[in-house]
Motif scaffolding. Structure first.
Motif, PDB file in Angstrom:
ATOM      1  N   TYR A  52       0.832  -1.202   0.000  1.00  0.00           N
ATOM      2  CA  TYR A  52       0.000   0.000   0.000  1.00  0.00           C
ATOM      3  C   TYR A  52       0.873   1.261   0.000  1.00  0.00           C
ATOM      4  O   TYR A  52       0.632   2.202  -0.762  1.00  0.00           O
ATOM      5  N   TYR A  56       1.225   3.843  -2.848  1.00  0.00           N
ATOM      6  CA  TYR A  56       0.920   5.238  -2.515  1.00  0.00           C
ATOM      7  C   TYR A  56       2.041   6.161  -2.972  1.00  0.00           C
ATOM      8  O   TYR A  56       1.786   7.232  -3.538  1.00  0.00           O
ATOM      9  N   LYS A  60       1.712   8.921  -5.655  1.00  0.00           N
ATOM     10  CA  LYS A  60       2.083  10.277  -5.254  1.00  0.00           C
ATOM     11  C   LYS A  60       3.113  10.858  -6.216  1.00  0.00           C
ATOM     12  O   LYS A  60       3.002  12.025  -6.639  1.00  0.00           O
TER      13      LYS A  60
END
Length: 575
Positions: A52, A56, A60
């Motif tokens: 995760y 992420y 990002k």
């Protein structure tokens, strides 16, 4: 009986012990199983959290990269749009006969604007290289056209530095090749920018030669040579590093971001080559690189040199000195005589048919020498037959500010404004075929950027009022009266109402009501529906990133001019 009772009790105790041991073992097994399940569960949770987090970070980074790209593209557009007005108006003001002080201010405005444009370009290119978004294209393109275009971009800057630019392609170099013209143009522009910036009262040369040809590939060598300030060995070592310049004193005097050469090296390496430099302090510099190109299917036309007899009877009087250096030692110009003073010219009367005078800038010394020359010719006309006095052709880098009537009375055939030379241009200037002296007095002043497209029907779609004035002024300067509209919808309406009666449409991309890409697709649809021939559509855009280049092609446009647009670039498109 008591013995049997004792045995049964012992067996019972043993059974209880075995049962207890089994329970302990089972409990341990279940506890270990439970512990293992907890560990696996925790590992799965940890692995999931890692995935995760990794996902992420990727999302990002992608979001930040996309936002950064969008920000850079938007800032590029927002900066280029007003700069187009600043630089364009400054260039137009040059031709309004300003006073010396006004001309100085105009040049400062123009140079400051171009410095800002160069900085924006360097930042965008560095960001794209860092993001790995540079993709090479494989297109057929004309080498001579590309080099000529790059050289003419710096014609005004070279004029300001009292410098001439000369480009030459060896006879065995192919006319067309397959490669990435946009990236090659970018490298040459970076190298030429430095060469012109660091050269005052000198010559900048661009030469292209063939290194090897095999299996349908051309290995070509590019040399950009200047006669400027040169580089010491220590300065050469750090030259291609990011944000690095030759020295702090050079940075303070000449400015610059230190990105241009670093970006050029990265681009050359992406194209499969490498870049280097040979230089010595006060002896100029030569930047060179070799690249492989695909072989174009179009035939390579033979290059025919002008025969030497055509140049017989031509004399060069170079008041600036650069053109003489360029011609001396060149076999094809051996028939041209170079002289250093007016009295030598007087001795050549009778055998000299055409006297070519070169004055890049009109300094007080040059004006004095010009006066002496005109006095000599006028005095000679009073005592000698006209046929014995040579015709005069003036080559200068100055646009405007020349008393044409006065110089024509001295027998000037014409005045050629020229800062960028190639072999074809030189041969045109030195051909000794001229008419009578009376005819010479009626010849109009000529300049390469003057009145190139009279009668051309042009439609301009531009929403910015300042850029409308700039584009309209430049087009009028080039002999074109254009129809101006403020958005894409109006451009489609006017084009349809004219029944396709335009030769060229200059289309801004960002406009209200209807953007340029949509308007271009609508125009192509109208042409297809009505059976009209296709009009040339050139994007006039402040966007310079690859995504917009692709959008331009997808919309059916024929090319793109990146703002700020110079008079030379617009003239090239019209031609």
């Amino acid at each position: 009986l008591d013995a049997l009772h004792q045995i049964s009790l012992a067996l019972l105790d043993m059974s209880r012990a075995v049962l207890d041991e089994a329970r302990v073992i089972t409990l341990r097994f279940h506890l270990l199983l439970l512990f293992g399940m907890v560990v696996v569960y925790l590992l799965l949770i940890g692995f999931g959290l890692m995935l995760y987090r990794s996902r992420y970070e990727i999302l990002k980074a992608q979001t930040e990269s996309r936002t950064k790209s969008q920000f850079l593209a938007r800032m590029s557009h927002e900066i280029r749009t007003p700069l187009n007005g600043v630089i364009g108006l400054a260039e137009l003001l040059r031709d309004t006969s300003p006073t010396p002080r006004q001309r100085q201010y105009i040049e400062l405005i123009e140079n400051s604007g171009r410095s800002l444009v160069a900085l924006v370009n360097d930042i965008l290119d560095h960001a794209r290289i860092e993001a790995g978004k540079l993709e090479l294209e494989q297109l057929d393109f004309d080498l001579a056209d590309l080099i000529s275009e790059c050289a003419h971009i710096f014609s005004l800057r070279a004029q300001d530095n009292d410098t001439i630019i000369y480009w030459h392609l060896d006879d065995d170099v192919p006319a067309k090749v397959v490669g990435d013209p946009a990236r090659l143009r970018q490298v040459l522009i970076n190298l030429l920018s430095n060469a012109v910036k660091f050269t005052e009262h000198g010559v900048v040369e661009v030469r292209l030669s063939l290194v090897a040809q095999q299996e349908g590939r051309w290995r070509l060598r590019f040399d950009v040579k200047d006669s400027g300030i040169g580089l010491s060995p220590s300065e050469q070592e750090q030259l291609f590093h990011l944000f690095s310049q030759a020295s702090p004193s050079v940075s303070r005097r000449y400015g610059g971001s230190g990105l241009g050469l670093s970006i050029s090296r990265e681009l050359v390496r992406l194209m499969g080559g490498d870049i280097g430099v040979r230089s010595a302090r006060h002896w100029g510099s030569t930047f060179f690189f070799e690249l492989d190109f695909g072989q174009s299917l179009e035939p390579h036309p033979a290059v025919l040199a002008v025969p030497a007899p055509v140049l017989q009877g031509t004399v060069l009087y170079d008041l600036s000195g650069q053109l003489k250096k360029l011609l001396q030692g060149a076999e094809r110009y051996r028939a041209i005589q170079c002289v250093d003073d007016a009295q030598t010219i007087r001795r050549l009367f009778g055998e000299c048919k055409l006297l070519v005078v070169h004055a890049q800038l009109f300094t007080p010394l040059v004006m004095s020498q010009m006066g002496q020359l005109m006095d000599l010719i006028n005095n000679s006309l009073a005592v000698m037959p006209e046929a014995s006095v040579p015709m005069v052709r003036l080559i200068t880098g100055v646009r405007g500010g020349i008393d044409t009537e006065k110089v024509k009375q001295a027998g000037v055939v014409d005045i050629q404004t020229c800062t960028v030379f190639d072999d074809s241009r030189l041969e045109q200037l030195f051909v000794a075929q001229v008419g009578s002296r009376e005819e010479a007095r009626t010849v109009s002043v000529a300049a390469p950027t003057e009145v190139v497209a009279q009668g051309l029907r042009v439609l301009v779609a531009e929403d910015n009022p300042v850029n409308q004035i700039v584009t309209d002024g430049m087009l009028k300067r080039l002999g074109v009266s254009a129809r101006m509209v403020a958005d894409g919808w109006e451009a489609v309406r006017v084009y349809e109402a004219s029944e396709g009666g335009f030769d060229l449409i200059l289309m801004d991309l960002d406009m209200p009501v209807m953007d340029g890409a949509t308007a271009s697709r609508e125009i192509r649809a109208v042409e297809s529906r009505c059976g009209w021939p296709k009009c040339k559509i050139v994007a006039l855009s402040a966007h310079g990133v690859n995504e917009y280049r692709q959008a331009v092609r997808d919309a059916g446009m024929d090319g793109q001019l990146i703002k700020p647009v110079t008079l030379a670039e617009l003239g090239s498109v019209l031609n």
